[in-house]
Design an enzyme around this catalytic site. Structure first.
Site, PDB file in Angstrom:
ATOM      1  N   HIS A 471       0.825  -1.207   0.000  1.00 47.79           N
ATOM      2  CA  HIS A 471       0.000   0.000   0.000  1.00 47.79           C
ATOM      3  C   HIS A 471       0.861   1.260   0.000  1.00 47.79           C
ATOM      4  CE1 HIS A 471      -3.572   2.463   1.144  1.00 47.79           C
ATOM      5  NE2 HIS A 471      -2.630   3.216   1.691  1.00 47.79           N
ATOM      6  N   GLU A 472       1.783   1.344   0.943  1.00 48.19           N
ATOM      7  CA  GLU A 472       2.589   2.563   1.044  1.00 48.19           C
ATOM      8  C   GLU A 472       3.534   2.710  -0.144  1.00 48.19           C
ATOM      9  OE1 GLU A 472       1.694   4.751   2.953  1.00 48.19           O
ATOM     10  OE2 GLU A 472       0.469   3.617   4.359  1.00 48.19           O
ATOM     11  N   HIS A 475       1.834   4.527  -2.888  1.00 42.57           N
ATOM     12  CA  HIS A 475       1.937   5.991  -2.829  1.00 42.57           C
ATOM     13  C   HIS A 475       3.289   6.449  -3.398  1.00 42.57           C
ATOM     14  CE1 HIS A 475      -1.750   6.742  -0.722  1.00 42.57           C
ATOM     15  NE2 HIS A 475      -1.404   6.070   0.354  1.00 42.57           N
ATOM     16  N   GLU A 500      -6.110   7.654  -1.900  1.00 43.37           N
ATOM     17  CA  GLU A 500      -5.798   6.293  -1.481  1.00 43.37           C
ATOM     18  C   GLU A 500      -6.086   5.250  -2.562  1.00 43.37           C
ATOM     19  OE1 GLU A 500      -4.256   5.526   1.233  1.00 43.37           O
ATOM     20  OE2 GLU A 500      -4.297   7.534   2.086  1.00 43.37           O
ATOM     21  N   TYR A 612     -10.974   6.761   2.723  1.00 43.26           N
ATOM     22  CA  TYR A 612     -10.420   5.413   2.622  1.00 43.26           C
ATOM     23  C   TYR A 612     -11.451   4.445   2.043  1.00 43.26           C
ATOM     24  CZ  TYR A 612      -6.125   6.419   5.199  1.00 43.26           C
ATOM     25  OH  TYR A 612      -4.901   6.900   5.578  1.00 43.26           O
TER      26      TYR A 612
END
Length: 679
Positions: A471-472, A475, A500, A612
């Site tokens: 997930h990170e 980004h 997100e 989210y």
């Protein structure tokens, strides 16, 4: 000829004095440009004098501003952290002053009024429209008295948020247990803990950091230990309660000063995809209602597991299901019904394997390489300027088009004192097109708190930690792939309820059999994870999905409740605990106040946490309509990179979605694949 990457444009070795000096230089440069623009006479108000000058300083200084503010969360040097907090406070106060300058507003609106924006390049026109909107949202159309009131409210709000986040990042409380009280935790975990002697008894010291909290709540068989640790975790940062309540009041007052907004939430949502409070509330309430009955059913199932286990242990079952029971019995359910043993699975997710492949590239990033058309190269430790020895630096190169340098990525993955306590992407240097026509490459860091390796064992990730990593890094990919003219439109600067979606979409690779096979390798034998275990992981994806999504809905509903309230004496603890029990169906530990460590509320997600869930709808639509048939498709990945990641916020999120999907987005995939409810 072999290309060489340019040196990183940010220097993380700076000391406290340099942090202060850089901040002064940024402020001086920005003030000079703003004074020049404000002084322009009507005949001098040109594109070159206004747009070019304003964006030049913004492009060139935004990275330095990010650097000096980020060091408060990542630097191991206490003096640098303090200097960073002071610098961020000073620059925020200055920025608020500058954003409230009526003389600049007059010049900008005068220029816009006599300019055909449709005749400009799309990104230039968007820039001017966004400038005008920001001025209106800052109340510059109001009287001088009202403008000054709004400015003072924003200044105080900035101070309050910085103080809240400083407290949150530096929280250092601990709890202590004997070995017997930690029944169920393995030697690997216990050996990594500090110990203290109390009256001749050895006690293990546990922090409120994820690598300590999660194993206890998932694995410890002693219910009282889970209860004590859970209550301590959800009762940290008590000093933040008055700061949060002051922030809510300041936000409400600021929205009322501008008069156009009924509440802070109305103010925030104006430039989001959702647009209105009604739209958000309808979205959240509809999902909460649809998940209520399935949630109750899941809790009853877990209660039965608790009843059975209590009988087996010869302990009394009081009929309750508590906050400290959720993770523990969900883990037992996964092991019993799906044979998903996270402690066994983590042996296949060695961070050194997941991150470091045999060719020195990131195995996880190999997937991004294949899908997005990128190439990653690790910078040798002796040549990388980093803020801590644990930090690694990687170059990112384009592998599809012009083979050019795409940017730098830092990985700061292990916990240490006074470091940012969760997992996040830090966007350090946005990309933009410089005056000479060349692209300035972006820099982003992934900061996390995974279990640190020991002398004889690598860091082993549970599957949910692998999901966090994906997930990170999603980004980070948004930053590295972004190609915009202006820094302000770079990367994750998209609408807050769309930001997100790209990273959430990439979580799906953690449930893709082909990708899991590629990622895994037993840290001792080197064997990949078996097809049988992969099948269990995939099947268990939506176990207790109603409970998990109800918890997310609770956070979103709480956020919207406090930011639409007119109560001058708002009790954030009572609202938090009442809504938690009503929406998530599980009460908070008695006497706790979880909102005091709800960092999103003071870190840019105020009246925006719903995003989210909102963006999850879009992420599911993108994945299941485009990637599901071939998750490693370079053709689909390239389209995703071009239509979503490269665009940043140079277009509205909805327009980007429609360009990639070829149609209006739909919630069908989200309801079917993530909630388990067919439309």
């Amino acid at each position: 000829m072999t290309q060489t990457a340019p040196a990183p444009s940010l220097d993380f070795s700076i000391n406290a004095e340099q942090v202060a000096q850089i901040t002064e230089e940024i402020i001086a440069a920005e003030l000079a440009v703003n004074d020049f623009v404000a002084s322009l006479k009507p005949e001098e108000q040109t594109y070159e004098n206004i747009v070019i000058r304003l964006t030049k300083f913004e492009n060139e200084l935004s990275g330095k501003a990010q650097l000096v503010s980020s060091l408060s969360q990542i630097s191991p040097d206490a003096a640098v952290r303090e200097a960073s907090v002071a610098a961020e406070t000073k620059y925020d106060q200055f920025s608020i002053d500058q954003s409230m300058r009526h003389d600049i507003y007059s010049v900008i609106t005068s220029y816009i009024s006599k300019t055909d924006l449709d005749s400009l390049e799309a990104e230039d026109a968007r820039l001017l429209r966004k400038m005008e909107l920001r001025f209106r949202r800052n109340g510059l159309h109001l009287s001088e008295e009202q403008r000054n009131e709004f400015k003072e409210l924003r200044k105080r709000l900035s101070e309050v948020c910085i103080e809240f986040n400083k407290n949150w990042a530096r929280e250092s409380s601990t709890v202590k247990f004997t070995r017997e009280e930690l029944e169920g935790l393995d030697d690997d975990f216990l050996d990594g803990l500090k110990t203290e002697e109390e009256n001749g008894v050895t006690k293990y010291v546990l922090t409120m950091k994820y690598p300590d909290v999660r194993p206890v709540l998932k694995l410890c068989k002693n219910e009282n230990t889970r209860k004590v640790h859970s209550k301590a975790y959800e009762s940290r940062n008590k000093e933040n309660i008055p700061l949060l309540e002051e922030a809510i009041k300041l936000r409400r007052q600021a929205a009322k000063v501008i008069k156009r907004y009924k509440s802070h939430a109305d103010y925030v949502l104006e430039d989001k995809m959702a647009k209105t409070v009604d739209a958000v509330n309808k979205f959240l309430e509809d999902l909460a209602n649809r998940l209520y009955a399935p949630g109750l059913k899941e809790i009853e199932e877990l209660k039965e597991l608790k009843k059975t286990e209590k009988a087996e242990r010869g302990e009394k079952f009081d009929g309750t299901f508590n906050a400290w029971d959720s993770s523990y019995y969900q883990r037992i359910l996964l092991e019993n019904e799906y044979s998903v043993d996270q402690e066994h699975i983590k042996r296949f997710f060695s961070l050194e394997t997941t991150i470091q492949s045999f060719n020195v590239y990131l195995e996880m990033l190999d997937i991004y390489e294949k899908v997005l058309g990128l190439k990653f190269v690790k910078v040798p430790a002796d040549k990388a300027v980093v803020w801590h020895p644990d930090v690694q630096l990687f170059e990112c190169w384009d592998a599809v088009e012009d083979k050019s340098f795409s940017g730098y990525m830092y990985l700061d993955l292990f916990p240490r004192e006074n470091k940012y306590p969760h997992a996040a992407c830090f966007p350090l240097q946005p990309s933009y097109i410089a005056e000479n026509g060349e692209r300035v490459a972006p820099i982003a860091a992934m900061v996390a708190n995974f279990t640190k390796p020991t002398a004889d064992k690598p860091s082993l990730l549970k599957h949910d930690e692998v999901v966090t990593l994906f997930h990170e890094l999603g980004h980070v990919m948004h930053h590295l792939c972004s190609r915009t003219k202006y820094a302000r439109f770079h990367g994750t600067s998209v609408e807050g309820d769309f930001v997100e979606a790209p990273s959430q979409m990439l979580e799906n690779w953690c449930y893709d059999p082909k990708s899991l096979k590629y990622l895994t390798s037993h840290f001792e034998t080197g064997e990949p994870i078996s097809d049988e275990i992969i099948d269990r992981i995939v099947k268990a994806k939506n176990v207790d999905a109603a409970m998990l999504n109800l918890r997310q809905l609770f956070f979103g509903i709480y956020d919207m409740t406090i930011h639409t309230s007119d109560d001058e004496n708002i009790d954030t603890t009572k609202i938090y605990n009442d809504l938690r029990e009503k929406i998530s169906l599980v009460a908070a530990p008695e006497g706790s106040f979880g909102q005091a460590a709800f960092g999103h509320l003071m870190g840019g997600y105020d009246a925006g946490y719903y995003g989210y869930m909102w963006s999850k709808v879009f992420s599911s639509d993108m994945f299941f309509s485009k990637f599901e048939k071939n998750t490693l498709s370079p053709e689909v990945g390239y389209s995703y990179r071009k239509n979503i990641l490269e665009r940043g916020s140079s277009k509205d999120g909805m327009d980007l979605l429609k360009a990639f999907l070829g149609r209006e987005p739909s919630s069908d995939a989200f309801m079917r694949e993530d909630i388990g409810i067919s439309n």
